[in-house]
Motif scaffolding. Sequence first.
Motif, PDB file in Angstrom:
ATOM      1  N   LEU A 365       0.809  -1.218   0.000  1.00  0.00           N
ATOM      2  CA  LEU A 365       0.000   0.000   0.000  1.00  0.00           C
ATOM      3  C   LEU A 365       0.847   1.275   0.000  1.00  0.00           C
ATOM      4  O   LEU A 365       0.340   2.352  -0.290  1.00  0.00           O
ATOM      5  CB  LEU A 365      -0.925  -0.008   1.223  1.00  0.00           C
ATOM      6  CG  LEU A 365      -2.034  -1.075   1.211  1.00  0.00           C
ATOM      7  CD1 LEU A 365      -2.859  -0.986   2.476  1.00  0.00           C
ATOM      8  CD2 LEU A 365      -2.915  -0.923  -0.008  1.00  0.00           C
ATOM      9  N   HIS A 366       2.117   1.141   0.334  1.00  0.00           N
ATOM     10  CA  HIS A 366       2.995   2.310   0.300  1.00  0.00           C
ATOM     11  C   HIS A 366       3.378   2.683  -1.120  1.00  0.00           C
ATOM     12  O   HIS A 366       3.876   3.776  -1.377  1.00  0.00           O
ATOM     13  CB  HIS A 366       4.261   2.012   1.099  1.00  0.00           C
ATOM     14  CG  HIS A 366       5.050   0.852   0.551  1.00  0.00           C
ATOM     15  ND1 HIS A 366       4.705  -0.461   0.817  1.00  0.00           N
ATOM     16  CD2 HIS A 366       6.124   0.812  -0.293  1.00  0.00           C
ATOM     17  CE1 HIS A 366       5.555  -1.266   0.191  1.00  0.00           C
ATOM     18  NE2 HIS A 366       6.421  -0.526  -0.484  1.00  0.00           N
ATOM     19  N   ASN A 367       3.132   1.762  -2.052  1.00  0.00           N
ATOM     20  CA  ASN A 367       3.481   1.983  -3.457  1.00  0.00           C
ATOM     21  C   ASN A 367       2.328   2.679  -4.169  1.00  0.00           C
ATOM     22  O   ASN A 367       1.258   2.097  -4.372  1.00  0.00           O
ATOM     23  CB  ASN A 367       3.791   0.644  -4.125  1.00  0.00           C
ATOM     24  CG  ASN A 367       4.372   0.821  -5.522  1.00  0.00           C
ATOM     25  OD1 ASN A 367       3.851   1.587  -6.327  1.00  0.00           O
ATOM     26  ND2 ASN A 367       5.440   0.090  -5.800  1.00  0.00           N
ATOM     27  N   VAL A 368       2.543   3.933  -4.544  1.00  0.00           N
ATOM     28  CA  VAL A 368       1.497   4.742  -5.165  1.00  0.00           C
ATOM     29  C   VAL A 368       1.035   4.140  -6.484  1.00  0.00           C
ATOM     30  O   VAL A 368      -0.155   4.102  -6.798  1.00  0.00           O
ATOM     31  CB  VAL A 368       1.987   6.190  -5.375  1.00  0.00           C
ATOM     32  CG1 VAL A 368       0.951   6.990  -6.152  1.00  0.00           C
ATOM     33  CG2 VAL A 368       2.276   6.842  -4.031  1.00  0.00           C
ATOM     34  N   VAL A 369       1.986   3.648  -7.272  1.00  0.00           N
ATOM     35  CA  VAL A 369       1.647   3.059  -8.572  1.00  0.00           C
ATOM     36  C   VAL A 369       0.736   1.850  -8.395  1.00  0.00           C
ATOM     37  O   VAL A 369      -0.233   1.667  -9.141  1.00  0.00           O
ATOM     38  CB  VAL A 369       2.933   2.662  -9.332  1.00  0.00           C
ATOM     39  CG1 VAL A 369       2.577   1.938 -10.642  1.00  0.00           C
ATOM     40  CG2 VAL A 369       3.785   3.888  -9.625  1.00  0.00           C
ATOM     41  N   PHE A 370       1.036   1.026  -7.390  1.00  0.00           N
ATOM     42  CA  PHE A 370       0.216  -0.155  -7.130  1.00  0.00           C
ATOM     43  C   PHE A 370      -1.207   0.249  -6.749  1.00  0.00           C
ATOM     44  O   PHE A 370      -2.183  -0.310  -7.267  1.00  0.00           O
ATOM     45  CB  PHE A 370       0.841  -0.977  -5.999  1.00  0.00           C
ATOM     46  CG  PHE A 370      -0.025  -2.135  -5.559  1.00  0.00           C
ATOM     47  CD1 PHE A 370      -0.037  -3.325  -6.266  1.00  0.00           C
ATOM     48  CD2 PHE A 370      -0.831  -2.021  -4.433  1.00  0.00           C
ATOM     49  CE1 PHE A 370      -0.845  -4.382  -5.866  1.00  0.00           C
ATOM     50  CE2 PHE A 370      -1.640  -3.070  -4.020  1.00  0.00           C
ATOM     51  CZ  PHE A 370      -1.633  -4.260  -4.741  1.00  0.00           C
ATOM     52  N   VAL A 371      -1.350   1.202  -5.858  1.00  0.00           N
ATOM     53  CA  VAL A 371      -2.672   1.631  -5.401  1.00  0.00           C
ATOM     54  C   VAL A 371      -3.475   2.224  -6.551  1.00  0.00           C
ATOM     55  O   VAL A 371      -4.656   1.916  -6.745  1.00  0.00           O
ATOM     56  CB  VAL A 371      -2.551   2.642  -4.249  1.00  0.00           C
ATOM     57  CG1 VAL A 371      -3.926   3.172  -3.860  1.00  0.00           C
ATOM     58  CG2 VAL A 371      -1.880   1.986  -3.043  1.00  0.00           C
ATOM     59  N   LEU A 372      -2.822   3.092  -7.332  1.00  0.00           N
ATOM     60  CA  LEU A 372      -3.510   3.694  -8.480  1.00  0.00           C
ATOM     61  C   LEU A 372      -3.900   2.642  -9.515  1.00  0.00           C
ATOM     62  O   LEU A 372      -4.986   2.687 -10.093  1.00  0.00           O
ATOM     63  CB  LEU A 372      -2.608   4.751  -9.126  1.00  0.00           C
ATOM     64  CG  LEU A 372      -2.540   6.120  -8.442  1.00  0.00           C
ATOM     65  CD1 LEU A 372      -1.532   7.009  -9.146  1.00  0.00           C
ATOM     66  CD2 LEU A 372      -3.919   6.786  -8.428  1.00  0.00           C
TER      67      LEU A 372
END
Length: 464
Positions: A365-372
């Motif tokens: 969840l700390h990975n912005v690309v993953f969340v987006l």
Amino acid sequence: MKLIQTKAFSHSIIWVIFLLSVVPIAILGYFNHPSVADDYCFAYMTRDYGFWEGQRLYYEGWSGRYISNMLFHASPLAFGYFGFVKIMPVLILALLFHSFYLMVGEFIPTSRSNKLVLTGAFLSLYIAESASIIDNFFWYTSVFIFPISVCYWMYLVAVLIRYYSPQYQSLQNAIALLCATLVFFIVGSNEVVMLMIIAFLGLVWLYFLLFEKRFDKFFTMLGIVAVLCAYFLVIKAPGNQVRMQGGALSGNIVLAVTKAIKSTIKDSFHWVVYSPLLPMTLLFAAWYQKFVPNTKIALFKTNLLYTIASLGILLTLMFFAIHYGNPDGVPDRVKNAIYVFFLAGWFYLILSILNQFPKLITLPLHNVVFVLGLTAWSLFAWSKSTNLRIMYADIRSGNAKGYDEEMTARYKLIQESKADTIYVTPLKHAPKTLYFDEIKDNQDHLWNKCYATYFKKKVIVMKK
């Protein structure tokens, strides 16, 4: 960029999806009308024979669904009120929302805002991927068979959990009575959910016996209530015997079971792969791990293999119930109900995995690309929903409005005409979300007879 990792961001996305899903239902409800399929039949029976006598005639002549029969004959259309079907979609939406909210509140110890957003997500998924929108919200007869029986079941699950909760011990007798009443209502709603509730109670009872080494008297009592109501009030009902005659699979258990297993596998695969379920499941897992404390809830400590097997059994039994008595396959209105139980079982299984193996699914969840990316995947899958597309299409094209105007003009023609025989023209507007069936060019068809009797005419028939 930190905004997208916050609870406010995830909640906002869900509420936008929820509003995009429910607003068109409310708008379309404004243009809704009673269907010629069954609605007018029950309405004139209540008006001409009375509320209780109409039920008796139907119970003895066609169906043992004693609760559905009661609701059919309580139709406001019997008293000349056409407007109820316009507010009915919002009412059943509210009932589905409230029943799931109570159920999820008993499963997950979290804040009110979290429970509301979970309910919104679940209901949005149901609206987007259920087999038929008209059967869920707009056809009176269908609404008071399947969607409402789903609500009974969700209320039952909530109060069953409360029965065993320490804080409700002083109300245990009242809760037990409420549980038995809900079982009575579920059994009398339709045969598919009737068979499911018997199996559901039996599987929970068996779990207690096998894994907790205890004979649960309460579930035994509820199981007895369900079986007695099912056998004596539904199966042995005179009308049910009439209804079961003539089915190609009726009596052929092996063939019906084979078809039920195939339906379970095929539809489960479709619900998982060709819907927003997978991205929504990952988002739910991420949300749950971050915002819900790990309290080691006993409800999710069940044996996973038993849980998976139980879900498979329940789904197969529901498909079996319809294949056994219906040679024409599984109607969409039945799939709608089965889909709810599939979703409930799916997310219960996910919750069990998250609680028993908290480190098994660890999402970055700390990975912005993953969340987006996960958010975009969910929104894209939602945008492909056939149900959402046809609802908005019926509104934008004016098809729903045109249907409403044509139906209003038809009522005026029928009611103002002094002739005994009325010829009506085919509708130019037939919105997929509102239009289910039409009277025929055969005056002896059941729909024509019910329509004519309701409007106190000798014949109402479609112009050829």
